[in-house]
Design an enzyme around this catalytic site. Structure first.
Site, PDB file in Angstrom:
ATOM      1  N   GLN A   1       0.773  -1.241   0.000  1.00  0.00           N
ATOM      2  CA  GLN A   1       0.000   0.000   0.000  1.00  0.00           C
ATOM      3  C   GLN A   1       0.808   1.297   0.000  1.00  0.00           C
ATOM      4  O   GLN A   1       0.453   2.239  -0.718  1.00  0.00           O
ATOM      5  CB  GLN A   1      -0.945   0.019   1.218  1.00  0.00           C
ATOM      6  CG  GLN A   1      -1.880   1.202   1.201  1.00  0.00           C
ATOM      7  CD  GLN A   1      -2.838   1.300   2.367  1.00  0.00           C
ATOM      8  OE1 GLN A   1      -3.396   2.341   2.602  1.00  0.00           O
ATOM      9  NE2 GLN A   1      -3.058   0.231   3.111  1.00  0.00           N
ATOM     10  N   SER A   2       1.870   1.369   0.808  1.00  0.00           N
ATOM     11  CA  SER A   2       2.518   2.688   0.979  1.00  0.00           C
ATOM     12  C   SER A   2       3.123   3.189  -0.339  1.00  0.00           C
ATOM     13  O   SER A   2       2.836   4.311  -0.775  1.00  0.00           O
ATOM     14  CB  SER A   2       3.600   2.619   2.060  1.00  0.00           C
ATOM     15  OG  SER A   2       4.642   1.751   1.650  1.00  0.00           O
TER      16      SER A   2
ATOM     17  N   LEU B   1       8.802  -8.581 -14.703  1.00  0.00           N
ATOM     18  CA  LEU B   1      10.256  -8.608 -14.893  1.00  0.00           C
ATOM     19  C   LEU B   1      10.909  -9.109 -13.618  1.00  0.00           C
ATOM     20  O   LEU B   1      10.569  -8.648 -12.522  1.00  0.00           O
ATOM     21  CB  LEU B   1      10.748  -7.174 -15.187  1.00  0.00           C
ATOM     22  CG  LEU B   1      12.250  -7.008 -15.374  1.00  0.00           C
ATOM     23  CD1 LEU B   1      12.713  -7.641 -16.677  1.00  0.00           C
ATOM     24  CD2 LEU B   1      12.626  -5.518 -15.362  1.00  0.00           C
TER      25      LEU B   1
ATOM     26  N   ASN C   1       9.314   0.115  -2.066  1.00  0.00           N
ATOM     27  CA  ASN C   1       9.050  -0.052  -0.632  1.00  0.00           C
ATOM     28  C   ASN C   1       9.189  -1.516  -0.225  1.00  0.00           C
ATOM     29  O   ASN C   1       8.377  -2.039   0.527  1.00  0.00           O
ATOM     30  CB  ASN C   1       7.669   0.504  -0.245  1.00  0.00           C
ATOM     31  CG  ASN C   1       6.517  -0.324  -0.771  1.00  0.00           C
ATOM     32  OD1 ASN C   1       6.469  -0.624  -1.954  1.00  0.00           O
ATOM     33  ND2 ASN C   1       5.591  -0.694   0.092  1.00  0.00           N
ATOM     34  N   PHE C   2      10.257  -2.152  -0.739  1.00  0.00           N
ATOM     35  CA  PHE C   2      10.530  -3.514  -0.294  1.00  0.00           C
ATOM     36  C   PHE C   2      11.229  -3.478   1.058  1.00  0.00           C
ATOM     37  O   PHE C   2      11.601  -2.413   1.554  1.00  0.00           O
ATOM     38  CB  PHE C   2      11.390  -4.256  -1.331  1.00  0.00           C
ATOM     39  CG  PHE C   2      10.605  -4.612  -2.560  1.00  0.00           C
ATOM     40  CD1 PHE C   2       9.492  -5.438  -2.465  1.00  0.00           C
ATOM     41  CD2 PHE C   2      10.954  -4.116  -3.807  1.00  0.00           C
ATOM     42  CE1 PHE C   2       8.740  -5.761  -3.594  1.00  0.00           C
ATOM     43  CE2 PHE C   2      10.214  -4.434  -4.935  1.00  0.00           C
ATOM     44  CZ  PHE C   2       9.107  -5.260  -4.824  1.00  0.00           C
TER      45      PHE C   2
ATOM     46  N   ARG D   1      19.982  -6.304  -2.909  1.00  0.00           N
ATOM     47  CA  ARG D   1      20.181  -7.740  -3.178  1.00  0.00           C
ATOM     48  C   ARG D   1      19.834  -8.093  -4.614  1.00  0.00           C
ATOM     49  O   ARG D   1      20.273  -9.104  -5.144  1.00  0.00           O
ATOM     50  CB  ARG D   1      19.334  -8.592  -2.209  1.00  0.00           C
ATOM     51  CG  ARG D   1      19.859  -8.583  -0.781  1.00  0.00           C
ATOM     52  CD  ARG D   1      19.200  -9.671   0.079  1.00  0.00           C
ATOM     53  NE  ARG D   1      17.802  -9.407   0.358  1.00  0.00           N
ATOM     54  CZ  ARG D   1      17.359  -8.597   1.329  1.00  0.00           C
ATOM     55  NH1 ARG D   1      18.230  -7.969   2.106  1.00  0.00           N
ATOM     56  NH2 ARG D   1      16.061  -8.425   1.525  1.00  0.00           N
TER      57      ARG D   1
ATOM     58  N   LYS E   1      10.780  -5.268   9.123  1.00  0.00           N
ATOM     59  CA  LYS E   1       9.654  -5.143   8.191  1.00  0.00           C
ATOM     60  C   LYS E   1       8.498  -4.477   8.940  1.00  0.00           C
ATOM     61  O   LYS E   1       8.296  -4.745  10.123  1.00  0.00           O
ATOM     62  CB  LYS E   1       9.213  -6.523   7.708  1.00  0.00           C
ATOM     63  CG  LYS E   1      10.256  -7.177   6.817  1.00  0.00           C
ATOM     64  CD  LYS E   1       9.710  -8.428   6.180  1.00  0.00           C
ATOM     65  CE  LYS E   1      10.763  -9.003   5.252  1.00  0.00           C
ATOM     66  NZ  LYS E   1      10.282 -10.153   4.492  1.00  0.00           N
ATOM     67  N   VAL E   2       7.752  -3.687   8.246  1.00  0.00           N
ATOM     68  CA  VAL E   2       6.697  -2.927   8.932  1.00  0.00           C
ATOM     69  C   VAL E   2       5.429  -2.865   8.091  1.00  0.00           C
ATOM     70  O   VAL E   2       5.488  -2.617   6.886  1.00  0.00           O
ATOM     71  CB  VAL E   2       7.200  -1.491   9.242  1.00  0.00           C
ATOM     72  CG1 VAL E   2       6.057  -0.593   9.682  1.00  0.00           C
ATOM     73  CG2 VAL E   2       8.264  -1.533  10.343  1.00  0.00           C
TER      74      VAL E   2
ATOM     75  N   GLU F   1       1.179  -1.314   8.267  1.00  0.00           N
ATOM     76  CA  GLU F   1       0.395  -0.180   8.754  1.00  0.00           C
ATOM     77  C   GLU F   1       0.326  -0.044  10.280  1.00  0.00           C
ATOM     78  O   GLU F   1       0.734   0.963  10.854  1.00  0.00           O
ATOM     79  CB  GLU F   1      -1.032  -0.304   8.182  1.00  0.00           C
ATOM     80  CG  GLU F   1      -2.045   0.671   8.725  1.00  0.00           C
ATOM     81  CD  GLU F   1      -1.760   2.102   8.336  1.00  0.00           C
ATOM     82  OE1 GLU F   1      -1.459   2.358   7.167  1.00  0.00           O
ATOM     83  OE2 GLU F   1      -1.859   2.980   9.220  1.00  0.00           O
TER      84      GLU F   1
ATOM     85  N   ASP G   1       0.606   3.667   6.031  1.00  0.00           N
ATOM     86  CA  ASP G   1       0.858   3.290   4.642  1.00  0.00           C
ATOM     87  C   ASP G   1       0.596   4.464   3.689  1.00  0.00           C
ATOM     88  O   ASP G   1       1.506   5.025   3.099  1.00  0.00           O
ATOM     89  CB  ASP G   1      -0.045   2.123   4.245  1.00  0.00           C
ATOM     90  CG  ASP G   1       0.502   0.794   4.726  1.00  0.00           C
ATOM     91  OD1 ASP G   1       1.681   0.745   5.099  1.00  0.00           O
ATOM     92  OD2 ASP G   1      -0.242  -0.192   4.713  1.00  0.00           O
TER      93      ASP G   1
ATOM     94  N   GLY H   1      -7.399  20.507  18.804  1.00  0.00           N
ATOM     95  CA  GLY H   1      -7.120  21.918  18.549  1.00  0.00           C
ATOM     96  C   GLY H   1      -7.494  22.804  19.728  1.00  0.00           C
ATOM     97  O   GLY H   1      -7.713  22.331  20.840  1.00  0.00           O
ATOM     98  N   GLY H   2      -7.566  24.096  19.482  1.00  0.00           N
ATOM     99  CA  GLY H   2      -7.797  25.067  20.551  1.00  0.00           C
ATOM    100  C   GLY H   2      -9.262  25.220  20.938  1.00  0.00           C
ATOM    101  O   GLY H   2      -9.567  25.916  21.911  1.00  0.00           O
TER     102      GLY H   2
END
Ligand code: CAO
Length: 415
Positions: free
Chosen positions: A17-18, A72, A96-97, A104, A136-137, A139, A168, A246-247
């Site tokens: 996703q990211s 490919l 984003n591997f 590698r 590895k990460v 979401e 992500d 917020g304020g």
């Protein structure tokens, strides 16, 4: 009219996703996005959470619109040569591997720069330099490690993750900003550069107001938090239910029908300048003369009562009636809209934010279009490609291979 990123070619080595969020935005802006996928397999999300057997999932199709797909394997001999040619022919490479995966494959940053000094090489990783950089990460890991989960949820209950994909998609959007800055910089320097964005950093950036509150906490209780004045504050910013960041204090209150409809609620903000009108409409004109209620400071320890009185009024009307009554009074408020309601909302369809596209295998599907609108370069939202749909066309027109070379690459399993 022309598209903003026309003639910019993206070598898209992203998955899940990211990264795909980032390259989809670049594609909507008009870049030629060439998504490289593993032969026979493709992006894992093609097969995840499928709603129709053997058809690319909505997970994939909603994140990969307007792209071209080439299969490919850069780890084969022919694939390695083709990949190097693609690096030569592209302006930006996005990946984003897991950490080290592109190295590698035989393409560390130094080699990419050698092949194409103008290349901008953009990566999403879970963490920046430090003890977790090799992890590895996904979401929710980013939401937990970036400060979102710690500050989200009901008071004194478990930390919560949010449905908004801030780890992500949030990081992907940050990466778009970095890539565009690097493209502009290349105009002056003539050189590409490395752009990196860690998911932990992006989530923390989105939780900036909570880091603000962490520092305010050293100077006393956070008076706009529901813990004030009776609850306890610990050493870290606590979860604050639906309190506004917020304020001006805000809260979610029930509307008519809440007993049966899980989305019959509205968020109401008691913005100081609109408070008199709000007080009047809910039948609390008395508050305007009452020193316990007629200033924002006086109201802070009494917010629970203020919102319960607002709720008595909102529970007599449905959420759209509340919106229609409060908006003309300049009271900021927002009904809780379900995905069902959003999918059908005519104004979102009209603005191109919710778009129906046609797919050769699944038929029509809904996607969320480009939320960033450019007046001279509107996005035409197109369907996602089938796996390898554009392999031959890209190998011929971008890489410059002939039919025999394509057959040889295919025989090697490179494409
Ligand atoms: N041809 C051949 N091999 C390919 C290929 C291709 N076209 N594309 C990818 N591969 C290989 C990679 O080379 C890698 O192989 P090695 O591990 O042997 O080097 C392998 O596929 C898988 O890569 P991965 O480790 O990234 O995949 P994973 O499913 O195990 O992990 C994820 C997924 C998301 C946890 C990991 O990629 C990651 O941490 N990415 C960075 C953070 C991130 O973007 N997270 C967001 C997740 S949701 O958007």
């Amino acid at each position: 009219m022309g598209k903003a990123l026309e003639k910019i070619r993206i070598l898209d080595m992203t998955h899940v996703q990211s990264g795909p969020t980032c390259t989809q935005i670049l594609a909507w802006f008009g870049a030629d996005v060439i998504k490289v996928e593993r032969p026979g397999v493709g992006d894992a999300t093609r097969a995840q959470l499928r709603d129709i057997p053997d058809v690319d999932s909505l997970y994939f199709t909603m994140l990969n619109g307007n792209k071209r797909s080439v299969t490919l394997n850069p780890k084969t001999e022919a694939g390695n040569r083709i990949f190097a040619r693609l690096i030569e022919a592209c302006d930006v490479m996005v990946e984003n591997f897991a950490p080290g995966a592109i190295d590698r494959m035989g393409f560390p940053w130094e080699k990419i720069q050698e092949i194409n000094p103008r290349m901008i090489y953009a990566s999403v990783k879970g963490f920046g330099p430090g003890p977790f950089e090799d992890c590895k990460v996904y979401e929710n890991v980013a939401q937990c490690t970036g400060g979102a989960a710690s500050t989200t949820g009901e008071i004194d209950r478990v930390p919560l993750v949010t449905g908004a994909q801030i780890g992500d998609s949030g990081t992907g959007i940050h990466l778009v900003a970095g890539i565009l800055a690097a493209l502009l910089h290349r105009e002056k320097s003539g050189r590409g550069q490395r752009v990196t964005c860690a998911m932990q950093d992006a989530v923390l950036n989105l939780c900036r107001v909570k880091m603000r509150d962490q520092q305010r906490l050293a100077h006393g209780p956070l008076k706009e938090y529901p813990q004030y004045p009776h609850g306890r504050f610990g050493r870290a910013v606590p979860r604050a239910g639906n309190a506004s960041g917020g304020g001006h204090p805000g809260w979610i209150v029930k509307c008519k029908g809440w007993e049966d409809d899980p989305d019959a609620y509205i968020y109401v903000i008691t913005q100081a300048q609109a408070f008199p009108a709000l007080a009047r409409v809910i039948g609390h004109e008395d508050w305007l003369e009452d020193p316990d209620y007629n200033t924002p400071e006086a109201r802070l320890p009494r917010l629970e009562h203020v919102f319960s009185e607002i709720e008595k009024w909102t529970m007599t009307r449905d959420k759209m009636e509340v919106m229609a009554t409060l908006n003309p009074l300049n009271v900021p408020c927002g009904p809780i809209l379900s995905m069902k309601e959003l999918a059908a909302e005519p104004s979102l369809r009209g603005a191109g934010t919710v778009v129906e596209v046609d797919h050769p295998e699944r038929g029509p599907y809904l996607t969320v279009g480009n939320p960033i609108k450019l007046s001279d370069s509107p996005a035409d939202v197109e369907r996602a490609p089938l796996l390898g749909e554009h392999t031959e066309e890209i190998l011929k027109s971008v890489v410059g291979l002939d039919d025999d070379e394509i057959s040889a690459a295919r025989a090697q399993g490179a494409i």
